[in-house]
Each structure stands twice: as C-alpha cells, then as structure tokens.
Design an enzyme around this catalytic site. Structure first.
Site, PDB file in Angstrom:
ATOM      1  N   TRP A 182       0.834  -1.212   0.000  1.00  0.00           N
ATOM      2  CA  TRP A 182       0.000   0.000   0.000  1.00  0.00           C
ATOM      3  C   TRP A 182       0.864   1.255   0.000  1.00  0.00           C
ATOM      4  O   TRP A 182       0.520   2.261  -0.620  1.00  0.00           O
ATOM      5  CB  TRP A 182      -0.918  -0.005   1.225  1.00  0.00           C
ATOM      6  N   HIS A 183       2.005   1.191   0.689  1.00  0.00           N
ATOM      7  CA  HIS A 183       2.856   2.368   0.800  1.00  0.00           C
ATOM      8  C   HIS A 183       3.555   2.714  -0.507  1.00  0.00           C
ATOM      9  O   HIS A 183       3.948   3.864  -0.703  1.00  0.00           O
ATOM     10  CB  HIS A 183       3.904   2.163   1.898  1.00  0.00           C
ATOM     11  N   GLY A 184       3.734   1.748  -1.383  1.00  0.00           N
ATOM     12  CA  GLY A 184       4.405   2.078  -2.633  1.00  0.00           C
ATOM     13  C   GLY A 184       4.634   0.866  -3.503  1.00  0.00           C
ATOM     14  O   GLY A 184       4.673  -0.272  -3.018  1.00  0.00           O
TER      15      GLY A 184
ATOM     16  N   PHE B 239       2.112   8.351  -1.421  1.00  0.00           N
ATOM     17  CA  PHE B 239       1.403   7.098  -1.216  1.00  0.00           C
ATOM     18  C   PHE B 239      -0.079   7.244  -1.562  1.00  0.00           C
ATOM     19  O   PHE B 239      -0.777   6.276  -1.614  1.00  0.00           O
ATOM     20  CB  PHE B 239       1.541   6.632   0.240  1.00  0.00           C
TER      21      PHE B 239
END
Length: 497
Positions: free
Chosen positions: A322-324, A497
């Site tokens: 999800w963060h990247g 993000f």
C-alpha cells in the site's frame, strides 16, 4: 498545493472565514468547491478519477441499502471493489507488476526489456480509495447508513484537510460532522491554531532539518560506515514520524477551525515498547482499516497461533505494498510481520521467565530496556522503508553488519557521511527534544484543567500564558523557516502514497 506552502497559508484562512460567514445550508457547497480546487492544484485532469470513484461508490451504497436481494448486494459490492482497486492498481502498480513479470522473463531471456508506461500517480489515491471502500463495505455490512445527499458524500470523499494523506476517515465519524450545523466556538479556534502550529513546526523545523542528514547517507550508502547507516535509520524514524504526524496535525487543526474533529492518527508511537504496540500507535487509521477489512475477515487470531501468524504476514505484506509500488516496501512489511510474530511466540515464555526471576514487566528498568531494544530492531525497518532499491538495502546491511562498516575512525567517518558538523549534532538533538515536548503541547486544552476555586483560576491563567508564549515561539520558528524556504517547500513524504 502543499500544506507548507504560501498558497495554502492564503487558501485556508479564506475558506475558514467564508465557512463561518455563510449560512449552514451553503457550507457544504463551499467546502466541496474548495476541496476540488485543492485537489486540482496538483493536476486538474486527475479530478475525473476522484469524481468517478465518488459516483460509483455513491450509487453502490444506495443500491446495496435499498435491495434485499443478497446476490444483487454482493454484485454491487464486488463490482465497486473491482473498479476502485482496478483504478488504484493501474495507476499505482501497473509498471511495478509489469517490471516484476519481466524480471522473471529475463531469467530465461536476458535480452527482454520491460516496457514502461508513462503513468502519472494521482496524489492521495490510496487514501481516498480506502475511504470510499470503507463506506461501501460498511453499508453492505449494515453498520453504516447510505448517504443520500450526493454533495455531502462527495465532500466526505474529498474533504481537503485529510484528502491527500489521511487520516482515512470512517463515514460514521465524518459525514455527521459535515452535516452538522456548527456554531463558531472560540475553543475550537484556539485548539485548531495550536494544533496547526505544532504540525507546521514538526514538518518545517524538525522533519526537514533531520531529512538533510538522512538524505546525505542514503544518497551514497557505499560511502557510509555502519554507524552512519544506523544513525541514519534512527534519524529517518524521527523524520518520518514528524513529517507524517505534522501533516496529520495540520489536517486536524484545519478541520478543527471549522468545528470538525478528525480521528486521532498518532499516539506517541516512538514511546512504544514493542512492534505490536508501535503499530497500535502509528498511522492508526490505516492499522484499523486493515484490521477491520482484512485481518478480521481472514480469521484474525480466532483460529490458532499458526493462522494468526499467517494473517499477520498477509496483512503487513499488503500494508507494505500500500505504501508504494516497490519490493522495498513489501520487505518492510514482511520484516514488521516477522517481529510481531516473534513477539506472539515469545510473549508467554518471556512472561514466565520474568516471573521466575521476579522481574516486573512495568518496572522502569524493564521499560527502558524494551525501549532500547525496540529502537535497535527498528533500524532495519527504517532502512527497508527508506532505501530506494533492493540493491541499496543490500549495500546498507552490508555496511551495517560487517566489520568494514565499523572500521577505525568510525565516528569521524559517520559524521562525514551524515554531513553533520558539531553544531548540526546539537541541532538534531534539539529537534528530538522538541519532538518529545510537542505531544503535551499539541494536546493541551483549557477544559482539561481542574474547575472551580482560586487555585484553578491561577492554574488556568498560568497555563494560558505558558501556552501563548510557547506557541508564539513556534509561530516565529515556523515563519522563519517559511521565509528561508522562499516558496521552495518540501512535499510531505506520505503524499507519494
């Protein structure tokens, strides 16, 4: 527009003043226009994405609530999930997935080249996608009523204070507040301004100052020794906390100026004594989202230790992704899952051993030791999160865990890699001290003081004078940093993000 830009410092007061001047029935129109203008300031064309996501989830919520046919309800839920996640995957992960596939292909055909599409990542797409999905899922579960007014629902999705980087609000908390006929409250105004100043101080003074030293090390990891890498990892944790908590404070303070109270997104995470405790305190809205919509549906901890550990790894791998769109974030998630799983397995044996040795788990020495151990174990997590590539992670760990990284003269070499002079070390230490003092400062409220009696009046007066003085210092510091920046403001880390 960035929160720490001159443009936002003009935009916010204008919106707040107009908000209180307008009658209640027109305020949602103002906020919706302001929110879409805020979002379009990055790229006007991408407004169609958030508008499309809003319309699809709005219709889905109405249909799911109005029909009693389970098949139709499930169809609209799945369709919304597919569309929203499909848009997110295409814009954020398509090139990553394509490159990963071709990495496997190159094992058999080294000359194969991965095509790269020129896809612009829409700012905040992960946040507003998760927010819309929480709404549709809650309506499907029956824990939330569908919002019939499309204007208020569109405002819920795009509300500018928390649009770009959260917190990821739930409809049952935010929509009623957006609908409520707020009246001007001096306490809300004072609290909002205090929280705003703390947020600006966290970002402009602490995070941006620490970032200079961290970036110096990660720009050339092969030239940094083990101590420099370790210090950069610790400083990056401080930087990221103040950067993201600074954004959350500015978002919370901005909303508070209009009588809206956003959910708490941080609860002193750097005081955590375990990884489990850390993630209960860090990015709380995201942790709760994954807990409610992924971890618990997978079975949570109800199906035994082995299944709990598997669920933990699944959730944190997804959280990392999800963060990247990078394997570095996936590795970060897996490392966090490993630490939490080890805590799960070792909790009972450690308690039993402490009982035999008559060691109090809440004793001062025990807490300090756990704090120290937590900081050491978080250095690899910080490296995994900050390193640009997997190859850089290998270089960082090679320096961190080999004798080469801890050779003679490592103190001088470490400070050189950090681009840190003695005065810079004092500035970094001062930033850490200020960070520790900002928590009670940002949460101070006159209503928390004892009521009644002469002593209460003295306390209230002293607290107000101390608060005014401290926030005056913060305001001067923030203004000074803004003047130095001269409009060249650094973006918040979580905007990507």
């Amino acid at each position: 527009m960035n929160f720490n830009s001159l443009q936002f410092l003009i935009f916010l007061p204008v919106v707040v003043i107009l908000y209180w001047l307008l009658p209640h029935k027109f305020r949602w129109v103002l906020l919706l226009i302001a929110s879409y203008y805020f979002y379009m300031s990055w790229n006007a064309r991408l407004v169609f994405l958030i508008a499309g996501t809003t319309l699809i989830s709005y219709v889905a919520g109405l249909v799911i609530e109005r029909t009693e046919r389970k098949g139709l309800r499930r169809f609209w839920l799945i369709a919304t999930l597919v569309v929203c996640f499909g848009v997110l995957i295409f814009f954020k992960y398509f090139n990553f997935l394509l490159d990963s596939v071709f990495a496997v292909v190159r094992l058999f055909s080294p000359s194969a080249e991965s095509p790269v599409l020129d896809i612009l990542l829409p700012v905040g797409i992960s946040f507003y996608t998760f927010q819309t999905l929480s709404y549709v899922i809650d309506v499907y579960r029956g824990s939330c009523a569908a919002e019939r007014h499309i204007g208020y629902y569109a405002l819920f999705v795009s509300y500018f204070p928390q649009l770009v980087a959260g917190p990821i609000e739930r409809p049952e908390n935010l929509i009623p507040q957006l609908r409520a006929p707020h009246t001007f409250d001096r306490e809300d105004l004072a609290a909002g301004l205090r929280i705003l100043l703390v947020g600006f101080f966290r970002k402009c003074v602490i995070a941006d100052t620490i970032a200079v030293f961290v970036d110096s090390v990660f720009a050339d990891l092969s030239a940094a020794n083990g101590l420099a890498v370790a210090l950069a990892g610790l400083l990056f944790t401080v930087q990221m906390y103040n950067d993201f908590a600074g954004y959350s404070d500015i978002a919370t303070g901005s909303a508070r100026l209009m009588g809206v109270r956003l959910m708490k997104n941080f609860d002193k995470p750097l005081t955590a004594t375990s990884f489990s405790d850390f993630f209960r305190r860090w990015h709380i809205s995201l942790t709760l989202w994954f807990t409610d919509y992924v971890y618990i549906p997978l079975g949570g901890s109800r199906r035994g230790t082995a299944r709990k550990i598997l669920n933990t790894f699944i959730v944190f791998a997804l959280c990392g992704l999800w963060h990247g769109a990078s394997w570095t974030y996936v590795l970060w998630g897996l490392y966090a899952a490993l630490m939490i799983s080890l805590e799960t397995l070792l909790r009972r044996p450690c308690k039993a051993l402490a009982g035999r040795l008559h060691i109090r788990g809440d004793g001062t020495l025990s807490v300090l030791l756990r704090h120290g151990l937590m900081l050491l174990l978080f250095i690899p997590a910080a490296i995994l999160f900050r390193a640009p590539t997997v190859a850089d992670i290998g270089t960082a760990f090679a320096q961190l865990f080999t004798a080469v990284g801890w050779g003679a003269g490592f103190f001088d070499a470490a400070f050189a890699a950090l681009s840190m002079q003695p005065i810079d070390f004092l500035i970094a230490a001062l930033c850490v001290v200020c960070m520790a003092k900002l928590v009670p400062l940002g949460s101070f409220s006159a209503r928390a003081l004892p009521a009644g009696g002469p002593r209460a009046g003295v306390l209230l007066g002293d607290a107000r004078r101390a608060s005014a003085y401290l926030y005056g210092v913060l305001a001067v510091a923030v203004g000074w940093m803004i003047l130095i920046a001269a409009g060249d403001s650094s973006a918040f880390a979580y905007f990507q993000f």
